[in-house]
Write an enzyme that holds these catalytic residues in place. Structure first.
Site, PDB file in Angstrom:
ATOM      1  N   GLU A 268       0.829  -1.213   0.000  1.00  0.00           N
ATOM      2  CA  GLU A 268       0.000   0.000   0.000  1.00  0.00           C
ATOM      3  C   GLU A 268       0.861   1.260   0.000  1.00  0.00           C
ATOM      4  OE1 GLU A 268      -2.906  -0.542  -0.834  1.00  0.00           O
ATOM      5  OE2 GLU A 268      -3.052  -2.672  -0.304  1.00  0.00           O
ATOM      6  N   GLU A 297      -0.709  -0.586  -9.886  1.00  0.00           N
ATOM      7  CA  GLU A 297      -0.297  -1.846  -9.279  1.00  0.00           C
ATOM      8  C   GLU A 297       1.202  -2.099  -9.492  1.00  0.00           C
ATOM      9  OE1 GLU A 297      -2.296  -3.177  -7.307  1.00  0.00           O
ATOM     10  OE2 GLU A 297      -1.595  -5.216  -6.944  1.00  0.00           O
TER      11      GLU A 297
END
Ligand code: ZN
Length: 503
Positions: A268, A297
């Site tokens: 994250e 991502e």
């Protein structure tokens, strides 16, 4: 009206929509972190109101008129200019929302809300038959959505385009099939009995507050700005860029496993660094937003896997981990920790999968959802098709549908075309790593020193600052000098996992 004035009005409207979106994002973050259970229904009303206001502004015909004023004007003559990029993306967004009839949008929202509740029950009971009517309805509605968005095109492409603008299912299928051709034998070799050394898991007693201290220390060292962000816990870790100076990441801690929460934080943080690295002057316009889900991502996977699972990284951080976390880590050597963070085991569950097998889980979902939308697979045949692929690609047999085709919420939520962005992220990450490694004269010595600034600056300049100036494929080509390619990821996995696992 002159093009310059029309453009100014489009910027104002874009920033207003971004404000509404950030209010929704904040409420969404709260819902998954601190909202008391009793507040759920009213939160639904709050979210619906904001979504309605956002939608109303997005489909306002005035936006179309303003775009027409600017398109073809001198202001957007240079396709590389911020103005041209913003206008291109505003047009894409306006066309998408305008082509969807309101009854279809509402029916999709209603059906997916109900379906997610049905999915929770069906998964708990491992009863695909209970979920089947919901999924049939969703597949039907998504086909309608695709037909509205692009009546003449490939329906899957229209859905994929929401998450990965410009990407085409057919190109992706060829790329991912090549990846599969290399991964299946690699995984089979690693999983062969007797070849993989049993890495110690290092499970023990790791107090959650200490795990947080260690995770925040590393996140700060990497460059996550806690003056403009925070870390909380949530059942499903996520990152939400609320707005300038406010990026929220979440993780979950397992008191027995020191690494689960830590790698969620690193993942994250990778997303958060991208959000914190977007150009402030373009905030609220496409130029100040991430290029695509796949590019997003790539940032999380790069920090989680290529940085965080490297021996060089742990050679720097293990002493601190030992002193803060204690437990079995206190006596663990660098070899043991390196092996523990790079364990490979074919499994049935995507979210628990290691870095080597992970993409096979995604390729299965990509092929099956494409077949569902293309009409080549009936929903009723999904469980069988799912299990066949797990047997063929991973050598495992899901004993029930809860551990098979009912494990992910995505389809119940109407997210079709979303899964491949995870693998695109892994592919991009490997290519970016190779190029940064070459440009910076080797990344490992810097990681071993705890010096992340060179890599982060490189990513800021090559990726973060550009926002949506380029489509993802062009951005990656400009950053790395190469087209999207499966081979760098395969090389990377072989070099990092091959020798220690005998593959
Ligand atoms: Zn992610």
């Amino acid at each position: 009206m002159r093009a310059v004035e029309a453009y100014g009005e489009l910027v104002r409207r874009s920033r207003e929509r971004a404000l509404l979106g950030s209010c929704s994002a904040l409420l969404g973050w709260d819902e998954q972190t601190y909202l008391p259970r009793g507040g759920g229904a009213y939160r639904g009303d709050q979210m619906a109101l904001l979504a309605g206001l956002h939608h109303e502004r997005a489909v306002d015909p005035r936006v179309g008129a303003l775009l027409a004023e600017v398109e073809g004007s001198g202001l957007v003559a240079d396709p590389g200019s911020p103005e041209a990029a913003n206008v291109r993306e505003w047009r894409r967004g306006f066309d998408r929302v305008s082509r969807l009839p309101r009854p279809l949008v509402e029916e999709l929202a209603r059906t997916t809300t109900v379906a997610q509740g049905v999915w929770v029950e069906a998964r708990a009971a491992s009863d695909f038959a209970r979920f089947r009517p919901s999924l049939e309805a969703i597949v039907g509605l998504k086909k309608q959505e695709a037909a509205c968005l692009d009546p003449a095109g490939d329906p899957y492409d229209a859905l994929l385009d929401e998450y990965e603008p410009g990407a085409k299912g057919r190109d992706l299928a060829a790329l991912l099939e090549a990846l599969r051709g290399d991964l299946v034998p690699l995984v089979a070799a690693i999983a062969e009995p007797g070849r993989a050394p049993a890495a110690p898991a290092l499970d023990g007693d790791y107090p959650v507050d200490r795990q947080r201290v260690f995770g925040e220390a590393v996140a700060s060292a990497i460059g996550f700005d806690f003056e403009g962000g925070r870390l909380d816990t949530a059942a499903h870790p996520f990152c939400s860029g609320i707005g300038p100076g406010d990026c929220r990441i979440t993780t979950r801690f397992d008191p027995v496993d020191a690494f689960d929460g830590f790698f969620s934080i690193l993942h994250e943080v990778g997303h958060g660094l991208y959000e914190q690295g977007l150009a402030a002057e373009h905030q609220g316009t496409p130029m100040g937003e991430a290029a695509s889900l796949g590019v997003h991502e790539s940032q999380s996977r790069l920090w989680e896997n290529l940085v965080g699972r490297s021996r060089a990284f742990w050679s720097r951080w293990l002493p601190l981990a030992r002193s803060i976390l204690g437990g079995p880590l206190r006596d663990a050597g660098l070899d043991a920790v390196s092996a523990a963070v790079r364990r490979v085991e074919p499994s049935m569950i995507r979210v628990q999968a290691d870095e080597v097998t992970y993409n096979l889980h995604i390729l299965i979902r990509f092929d099956l959802e494409r077949a569902l939308i293309g009409g080549d697979l009936a929903v009723a045949d999904l469980p069988g098709a799912w299990n066949d692929r797990y047997r063929a690609d991973l050598g495992v047999e899901p004993p029930d549908d809860a551990r098979g085709c009912l494990q992910d919420i995505h389809w119940a939520a109407g997210l079709v075309g979303y899964f491949p962005t995870y693998t695109l992220g892994n592919l991009h990450a490997a290519q970016l790593w190779d190029r940064a490694d070459a440009d910076l004269g080797g990344l490992e010595p810097a990681l071993a020193r705890g010096d992340f600034a060179g890599l982060l600056d490189w990513l800021r300049v090559r990726i973060h600052r550009h926002g949506q100036r380029h489509r993802a494929a062009d951005l990656i080509r400009l950053a790395t000098g190469a087209d999207l390619d499966h081979r760098p990821l395969v090389r990377s996995l072989r070099s990092r996992y091959g020798p220690t696992h005998g593959a």
